[in-house]
Design a protein around this motif. Sequence first.
Motif, PDB file in Angstrom:
ATOM      1  N   GLN A   1       0.740  -1.303   0.121  1.00 58.33           N
ATOM      2  CA  GLN A   1       0.005  -0.001   0.045  1.00 58.33           C
ATOM      3  C   GLN A   1       0.836   1.366  -0.026  1.00 58.33           C
ATOM      4  O   GLN A   1       0.463   2.227  -0.450  1.00 58.33           O
ATOM      5  CB  GLN A   1      -1.086   0.010   1.094  1.00 58.33           C
ATOM      6  N   VAL A   2       2.166   1.106   0.754  1.00 59.63           N
ATOM      7  CA  VAL A   2       2.921   2.522   0.598  1.00 59.63           C
ATOM      8  C   VAL A   2       4.085   2.189  -0.397  1.00 59.63           C
ATOM      9  O   VAL A   2       4.861   3.062  -0.298  1.00 59.63           O
ATOM     10  CB  VAL A   2       3.343   2.758   2.140  1.00 59.63           C
TER      11      VAL A   2
ATOM     12  N   ARG B   1       8.026   6.169   4.503  1.00 58.68           N
ATOM     13  CA  ARG B   1       7.047   5.234   4.105  1.00 58.68           C
ATOM     14  C   ARG B   1       6.948   3.929   4.889  1.00 58.68           C
ATOM     15  O   ARG B   1       5.913   3.613   5.139  1.00 58.68           O
ATOM     16  CB  ARG B   1       7.347   4.806   2.352  1.00 58.68           C
TER      17      ARG B   1
ATOM     18  N   LEU C   1       4.903   5.037   7.743  1.00 60.47           N
ATOM     19  CA  LEU C   1       3.753   5.201   7.722  1.00 60.47           C
ATOM     20  C   LEU C   1       2.860   3.706   7.714  1.00 60.47           C
ATOM     21  O   LEU C   1       1.805   3.390   8.057  1.00 60.47           O
ATOM     22  CB  LEU C   1       3.289   5.729   6.059  1.00 60.47           C
ATOM     23  N   ALA C   2       3.609   2.503   7.157  1.00 55.24           N
ATOM     24  CA  ALA C   2       2.854   1.371   7.087  1.00 55.24           C
ATOM     25  C   ALA C   2       3.013   0.782   8.508  1.00 55.24           C
ATOM     26  O   ALA C   2       2.068   0.046   8.656  1.00 55.24           O
ATOM     27  CB  ALA C   2       4.001   0.437   6.217  1.00 55.24           C
TER      28      ALA C   2
ATOM     29  N   LEU D   1       4.741  11.405  -0.581  1.00 57.50           N
ATOM     30  CA  LEU D   1       4.185  10.872   0.605  1.00 57.50           C
ATOM     31  C   LEU D   1       2.839  11.343   1.128  1.00 57.50           C
ATOM     32  O   LEU D   1       1.976  10.489   1.534  1.00 57.50           O
ATOM     33  CB  LEU D   1       5.250  11.301   1.712  1.00 57.50           C
TER      34      LEU D   1
ATOM     35  N   LEU E   1       0.502  10.013  -1.085  1.00 53.17           N
ATOM     36  CA  LEU E   1      -0.156   8.552  -0.650  1.00 53.17           C
ATOM     37  C   LEU E   1      -1.054   8.656   0.391  1.00 53.17           C
ATOM     38  O   LEU E   1      -1.981   7.806   0.708  1.00 53.17           O
ATOM     39  CB  LEU E   1       1.321   7.974  -0.290  1.00 53.17           C
ATOM     40  N   THR E   2      -0.726   9.442   1.489  1.00 56.14           N
ATOM     41  CA  THR E   2      -1.493   9.725   2.811  1.00 56.14           C
ATOM     42  C   THR E   2      -2.974  10.023   2.448  1.00 56.14           C
ATOM     43  O   THR E   2      -3.910   9.540   2.762  1.00 56.14           O
ATOM     44  CB  THR E   2      -0.838  10.741   3.643  1.00 56.14           C
TER      45      THR E   2
END
Length: 261
Positions: A131-132, A152, A155-156, A183, A186-187
Amino acid sequence: MSLLKVSGLGKSFGGVKAVDGIHFELAAGELLALIGPNGAGKSTTFNMVNGQLPADAGSIQLNGQELVGRKPRDIWRMGVGRTFQIAETFASLTVVENVQMALISNDNRLFAMWRKAADHKRDEALALLDQVGMKSQADRPCSVLAYGDVKRVELAIAMANAPKLLLMDEPTAGMAPKERNELMALTKQLVIDRNMAVLFTEHSMDVVFAYADRMIVLARGRLIAEGKPLELRDHPKVQEVYFGTGKTFEKKTAAAAAEAA
């Protein structure tokens, strides 16, 4: 209905009111930027929502459940994730092992320290890394990653407890413009896909204007303005306290920010 509701929140250190009666709400599927000059109370607010600092006054409710007085671990288990200004990962572990450790912790499982993390929840960890955009680097040690990739991975890790609310403290600090935009894009997509809420602090105004749905502005512990970024860009009080006399926000759109990258 608001996912997060903060009301009358206060915190003092000695005779200094770091946070003075602030209030705001945050809905699922929304990115809310918390901005202000140094010493405005942003980190103190974050640390109270996260449970790392006890509030002196006020209420913090997540889906109607009070967070004030709870420990960070309990708040995390209630669905509040967090990333930090300086990314926090285990450099000696691989990318996938870092995420596996977070998944194991979320399950509250105890395991013998001599058992390899690779024995646990690898498929779930790989799905989060996918996903990231980090699945292809799953078996590399975090110590060799570029800083943007470490963010990243962090974040995962933050997504391991399937948070309803994600707190991001200066998520793009130390990153190049292209990395910043990647980033935050993605968020934004994760917010949409998971219908979660994000509260983030940020000094890069191009990031705020490009990705925040709303922003709140603090100065000396008090909330001085709240609204959509473009509405507050020319707000006289915001200009005064955030930038000082004669300075203005950079007027960058998402397209302009991407082009600059």
